[in-house]
Design a protein around this motif. Sequence first.
Motif, PDB file in Angstrom:
ATOM      1  N   ARG A 206      88.198  84.417  62.793  1.00  0.00           N
ATOM      2  CA  ARG A 206      88.633  82.928  63.206  1.00  0.00           C
ATOM      3  C   ARG A 206      87.634  82.106  62.282  1.00  0.00           C
ATOM      4  N   ILE A 207      86.556  82.766  61.804  1.00  0.00           N
ATOM      5  CA  ILE A 207      85.618  81.962  60.943  1.00  0.00           C
ATOM      6  C   ILE A 207      86.297  81.726  59.539  1.00  0.00           C
ATOM      7  N   ARG A 208      86.679  80.768  59.018  1.00  0.00           N
ATOM      8  CA  ARG A 208      87.004  80.315  57.776  1.00  0.00           C
ATOM      9  C   ARG A 208      86.308  80.064  56.735  1.00  0.00           C
ATOM     10  N   ALA A 209      84.847  79.389  56.930  1.00  0.00           N
ATOM     11  CA  ALA A 209      84.079  79.282  56.070  1.00  0.00           C
ATOM     12  C   ALA A 209      82.719  79.338  56.895  1.00  0.00           C
ATOM     13  N   ILE A 210      81.766  79.743  56.087  1.00  0.00           N
ATOM     14  CA  ILE A 210      80.368  79.716  56.542  1.00  0.00           C
ATOM     15  C   ILE A 210      79.389  79.260  55.686  1.00  0.00           C
ATOM     16  N   ALA A 211      78.229  78.579  55.960  1.00  0.00           N
ATOM     17  CA  ALA A 211      77.108  78.342  54.960  1.00  0.00           C
ATOM     18  C   ALA A 211      75.940  78.463  55.656  1.00  0.00           C
ATOM     19  N   LEU A 212      74.892  78.970  55.071  1.00  0.00           N
ATOM     20  CA  LEU A 212      73.539  78.836  55.734  1.00  0.00           C
ATOM     21  C   LEU A 212      72.717  77.631  55.576  1.00  0.00           C
ATOM     22  N   VAL A 213      72.369  77.149  56.629  1.00  0.00           N
ATOM     23  CA  VAL A 213      71.618  75.834  56.672  1.00  0.00           C
ATOM     24  C   VAL A 213      70.207  76.044  56.052  1.00  0.00           C
ATOM     25  N   LYS A 214      69.993  75.324  54.908  1.00  0.00           N
ATOM     26  CA  LYS A 214      68.876  75.546  54.228  1.00  0.00           C
ATOM     27  C   LYS A 214      67.840  74.235  54.510  1.00  0.00           C
ATOM     28  N   ALA A 215      68.312  73.013  55.022  1.00  0.00           N
ATOM     29  CA  ALA A 215      67.158  72.011  55.306  1.00  0.00           C
ATOM     30  C   ALA A 215      68.113  71.172  55.980  1.00  0.00           C
ATOM     31  N   SER A 216      67.397  70.202  56.769  1.00  0.00           N
ATOM     32  CA  SER A 216      67.992  69.081  57.359  1.00  0.00           C
ATOM     33  C   SER A 216      67.017  67.927  56.916  1.00  0.00           C
ATOM     34  N   ILE A 217      67.957  66.681  57.108  1.00  0.00           N
ATOM     35  CA  ILE A 217      67.189  65.351  57.159  1.00  0.00           C
ATOM     36  C   ILE A 217      67.540  64.570  58.286  1.00  0.00           C
TER      37      ILE A 217
END
Length: 223
Positions: A206-217
């Motif tokens: 069911r996971i259609r897209a995934i990305a690793l969170v590298k940083a946040s603001i």
Amino acid sequence: MNERVKLIRKQLGMTQEQLAQRLGIGKAALSMIETGKAGLSARNRNILVQELNVNPDWLETGKGNMFNAEPDLTAYMHRTDNSLPLQSVPLYSIEGTAGLVPLFTDQAQSKPVNFIHIPNLPKCDGAIYIVGDSMYPLLKSGDIVLYKQLRDINDIFWGDMYLLSIDIDGEEYVTVKYIQKSDRAGYVKLVSQNQHHADKDVEISRIRAIALVKASIRMNSIR
């Protein structure tokens, strides 16, 4: 003091491997510190206080605030990360791209609303504003996460934070969660920072897209 080291790590949203890397020790050594089987060295104490803004009085006594100032939650990188002196990271509007899947499928055709410039940042594919409070207080609605898209879910690092698109009854649900191993075959466990949000097992299909969170603001004010 030992149990407070674990509280710090949980508050920062780090895995044992990530905090151990920041402290310059092995994961096993950190585990021994957290369980009281080993002491916290003066060097590691200084890293917590000077680099992560931990309140030294709280670290010693448990009294007062955990942090003297907003901790740097994006300062750690994976050992495989290569930082760039300066890059222009495109900032996208999920509403403008009709969701995460179209954005990831044809990012070249998606028009950024702006660009983010941060020195010495790991390579990122893009950035989006987040909505919701599932990762509060680490992230809050309106903050920006910068991400690196994954082509294969088998490339995930267990315990790290990910931006996901999940199919729920034919509709796209976009969220930021920690991903952990599930006891159920063919599933992963999605974990929130906010304790009011329960963990949830989700089918990998069911996971259609995934990305690793590298940083946040963190957006503290819009004025």
